[in-house]
Motif scaffolding. Structure first.
Motif, PDB file in Angstrom:
ATOM      1  N   TYR A   1      40.726  97.222  50.604  1.00 38.22           N
ATOM      2  CA  TYR A   1      41.805  97.290  51.593  1.00 38.22           C
ATOM      3  C   TYR A   1      43.003  98.007  50.984  1.00 38.22           C
ATOM      4  O   TYR A   1      43.134  98.130  49.768  1.00 38.22           O
ATOM      5  CB  TYR A   1      42.224  95.894  52.078  1.00 38.22           C
TER       6      TYR A   1
ATOM      7  N   TRP B   1      39.736  90.601  54.687  1.00 34.76           N
ATOM      8  CA  TRP B   1      39.821  90.782  53.237  1.00 34.76           C
ATOM      9  C   TRP B   1      41.259  90.766  52.749  1.00 34.76           C
ATOM     10  O   TRP B   1      41.577  90.145  51.733  1.00 34.76           O
ATOM     11  CB  TRP B   1      39.128  92.087  52.835  1.00 34.76           C
ATOM     12  N   CYS B   2      42.132  91.444  53.470  1.00 30.10           N
ATOM     13  CA  CYS B   2      43.527  91.506  53.039  1.00 30.10           C
ATOM     14  C   CYS B   2      44.227  90.162  53.249  1.00 30.10           C
ATOM     15  O   CYS B   2      45.000  89.713  52.401  1.00 30.10           O
ATOM     16  CB  CYS B   2      44.250  92.611  53.811  1.00 30.10           C
TER      17      CYS B   2
ATOM     18  N   THR C   1      42.859  87.070  53.421  1.00 28.33           N
ATOM     19  CA  THR C   1      42.374  86.027  52.512  1.00 28.33           C
ATOM     20  C   THR C   1      42.656  86.342  51.044  1.00 28.33           C
ATOM     21  O   THR C   1      42.548  85.458  50.187  1.00 28.33           O
ATOM     22  CB  THR C   1      40.853  85.816  52.685  1.00 28.33           C
ATOM     23  N   SER C   2      43.044  87.586  50.740  1.00 26.72           N
ATOM     24  CA  SER C   2      43.349  87.950  49.344  1.00 26.72           C
ATOM     25  C   SER C   2      44.567  87.199  48.808  1.00 26.72           C
ATOM     26  O   SER C   2      44.799  87.158  47.602  1.00 26.72           O
ATOM     27  CB  SER C   2      43.578  89.455  49.213  1.00 26.72           C
TER      28      SER C   2
ATOM     29  N   LYS D   1      41.395  86.413  45.182  1.00 28.35           N
ATOM     30  CA  LYS D   1      41.661  87.745  44.636  1.00 28.35           C
ATOM     31  C   LYS D   1      40.351  88.540  44.550  1.00 28.35           C
ATOM     32  O   LYS D   1      39.701  88.619  43.510  1.00 28.35           O
ATOM     33  CB  LYS D   1      42.324  87.638  43.256  1.00 28.35           C
ATOM     34  N   TRP D   2      39.967  89.104  45.696  1.00 36.84           N
ATOM     35  CA  TRP D   2      38.673  89.778  45.812  1.00 36.84           C
ATOM     36  C   TRP D   2      38.502  90.888  44.777  1.00 36.84           C
ATOM     37  O   TRP D   2      37.434  91.039  44.173  1.00 36.84           O
ATOM     38  CB  TRP D   2      38.504  90.354  47.216  1.00 36.84           C
ATOM     39  N   LYS D   3      39.546  91.678  44.588  1.00 36.40           N
ATOM     40  CA  LYS D   3      39.442  92.839  43.685  1.00 36.40           C
ATOM     41  C   LYS D   3      39.261  92.429  42.228  1.00 36.40           C
ATOM     42  O   LYS D   3      38.702  93.185  41.431  1.00 36.40           O
ATOM     43  CB  LYS D   3      40.677  93.729  43.838  1.00 36.40           C
TER      44      LYS D   3
END
Length: 533
Positions: free
Chosen positions: A307, A315-316, A318-319, A323-325
């Motif tokens: 994102y 994704w953005c 819930t980040s 911390k998805w990335k």
């Protein structure tokens, strides 16, 4: 005594009602145009819509006066510069005269051809605006005026005719479609506030790919399936984001093919139309596998991450907590987002394969595009244009929800539009939409009497929740414009706007998926009754 004609079923005014025989279709269309007053309504609303677009285009655009890379306006101008000065095979290739790090082409070939045509137009009247290398950051008054004209002309030549085509086939078989209802629906499509502010304010050419998509949708409704495949293939060849609608097109057409006498032949016929269209558009890049892969690599910016900015998707949002990335590699996130998008699109697709109908197809477009917006990889704020376009086509079928969706779709782009200094167009278009949406007419009563109507209003606390949402959004508008966020959280307001819009989009997606599935039982019972008539 003359035979009594059977009374029409109450569902016959639906868009799923059978169309006229092929020989009478043209005659019916012209009768409908003249007797319903559609021509006059469409011309008047079109002129007003052009006036609004022209007014918005007088405001700043993305990256105006902000070197070194400026913004989307410069990207579009740069593509005109590249396509008019370099051979077609070099348009996507990094080189001395085409630095891909400076707004390299990242859309399919039809966008490049469009840039070439518009670049020729600019070169005739203002050659320095597309001069190779020396025109970078060009912002002369004449250059900007010509660029704005290219967007207006694209709207007039592609999006407006497609909208007329859709309105004709959508309303032609609705016996309750009065003049005010048709005019209101035309206004909802042509005065789409999100499309206007992005194309004519921020500066893009979404009207081309969306116009081709609307044309393909209209072709589905009038059962011209080969034309559907050609138009939607062109839309995909113009902007890859048109893939947001692909699950709906595929499932509906496949469901119809399965009901043909020779389903294999039906599938082959449509597949051939798709392949031939893609081969024609992509021909310059099909002579070499390396060239083809070179273009494809430009269309999928995986290196940017799952994102960007603060887009109101899963994704953005819930980040903030996950911390998805950091937790997953880009390759893993590609697989996870693909799985999530497919799963979110699947219920809508299954419904259309099992029970294809025109109205179900329109809901399928809305549900698949919303699934892509919420769960796919690398979504931008502007991607809300895809599900919102589908919603405008269904405006008469979305009781209570269409006006709310419009509000939150615009609000989700509020920080972006503020950065572009487009606050006045944002507020004006919101106000204009509200006036037109609540204009007198029978479109509101049609929404309320829709037998398939399901509303969250039936659930305790929903109205309170909606009002609370709206109150918070008003507060966020004021805070964003008047207050500096805490130094520790410089993007606090963007994050709150994102969370608020995402929560509404999720509720809306649940509603539209549920509604699409209720269509199956309705049309099955309708078909049984028709057999006894």
């Amino acid at each position: 005594m003359p035979k009594k004609k059977p009374a029409k079923h109450s569902g016959d005014d639906d868009i799923t009602a059978p169309v006229s025989p092929q020989t009478g279709t043209l005659i019916d269309t012209w009768w409908w145009l003249t007797h319903k007053g559609t021509t006059t309504s469409f011309l008047c609303i079109s002129l007003f819509a052009l006036l609004i677009r022209s007014a918005v285009s007088m405001y700043p655009y993305s990256g105006a006066g902000i070197p070194p890379k400026f913004g989307d306006f410069e990207a579009q101008r740069h593509w005109m510069e590249i396509t008019t000065n370099l051979p077609v095979i070099d348009w996507y290739r990094n080189g001395t005269y085409n630095d891909l790090t400076y707004w390299g082409l990242d859309y399919p070939p039809l966008t490049a051809y469009q840039s070439y045509i518009h670049g020729i137009f600019l070169r005739i009247f203002n050659p320095e605006s597309v001069a190779l290398l020396s025109s970078r950051g060009h912002e002369s008054y004449l250059g900007k005026l010509l660029m704005r004209w290219t967007v207006l002309s694209s709207d007039v030549l592609i999006f407006f005719p497609a909208a007329l085509f859709f309105v004709l086939v959508y309303h032609r078989n609705r016996i309750r479609s009065g003049k005010s209802e048709v005019a209101w629906h035309i206004a909802m499509i042509l005065l789409n506030p999100c499309l206007i502010v992005i194309d004519h304010g921020h500066f893009q050419y979404n009207c081309i790919s969306l116009g081709l998509t609307v044309g393909a949708i209209a072709a589905v409704l009038c059962e011209s399936e080969v034309l559907t495949c050609v138009l939607f293939s062109l839309a995909l060849s113009h902007k890859q984001m048109s893939a947001y609608f692909a699950p709906a097109f595929f499932s509906h057409l496949f469901g119809k093919c399965l009901r043909r006498k020779n389903p294999v032949f039906a599938v082959i016929k449509l597949g051939t139309a798709v392949i031939v269209t893609f081969v024609i558009v992509w021909w310059p890049y099909l002579h070499s596998l390396d060239d083809f892969l070179m273009v494809l690599s430009r269309l999928a910016p995986f290196e940017r991450g799952i994102y960007e900015d603060y887009v109101a998707n899963f994704w953005c949002t819930t980040s903030i907590l996950i911390k998805w990335k950091k937790l997953f590699t880009t390759q893993s996130l590609k697989s996870i987002s693909l799985a999530a998008t497919v799963l979110a699109s699947l219920p809508s697709m299954v419904q259309q394969i099992l029970s294809p109908s025109n109205e179900g197809f329109l809901y399928g477009l809305l549900n698949s595009s919303m699934a892509f917006y919420l769960f796919s990889f690398q979504v931008h704020e502007k991607s809300i244009l895809m599900p919102f376009l589908s919603a405008t086509l269904l405006a008469l079928k979305l009781p209570d929800h269409f006006s709310h969706l419009t509000y939150y779709a615009l609000f989700s782009m509020f920080p972006l539009l503020c950065r572009d200094k487009l606050l006045i167009p944002y507020l004006t278009l919101s106000f204009l939409f509200t006036i037109i949406y609540h204009s007198p007419g029978n479109h509101h009563s049609i929404q309320k009497t829709n037998v398939l109507c399901f509303s969250f209003k039936n659930f305790p606390g929903y109205v309170f929740l909606l009002r609370t949402h709206f109150f918070i959004s008003v507060v966020l508008h004021v805070l964003y414009l008047t207050t500096q966020p805490p130094q520790k959280y410089p993007f606090l307001f963007e994050a709150l706007i994102m969370i608020l819009c995402f929560s509404y989009f999720i509720m809306f997606a649940i509603y539209t998926n549920y509604t699409q599935w209720t269509l199956s039982s309705h049309f099955r019972s309708f078909d049984k009754e028709k057999k006894h008539i």
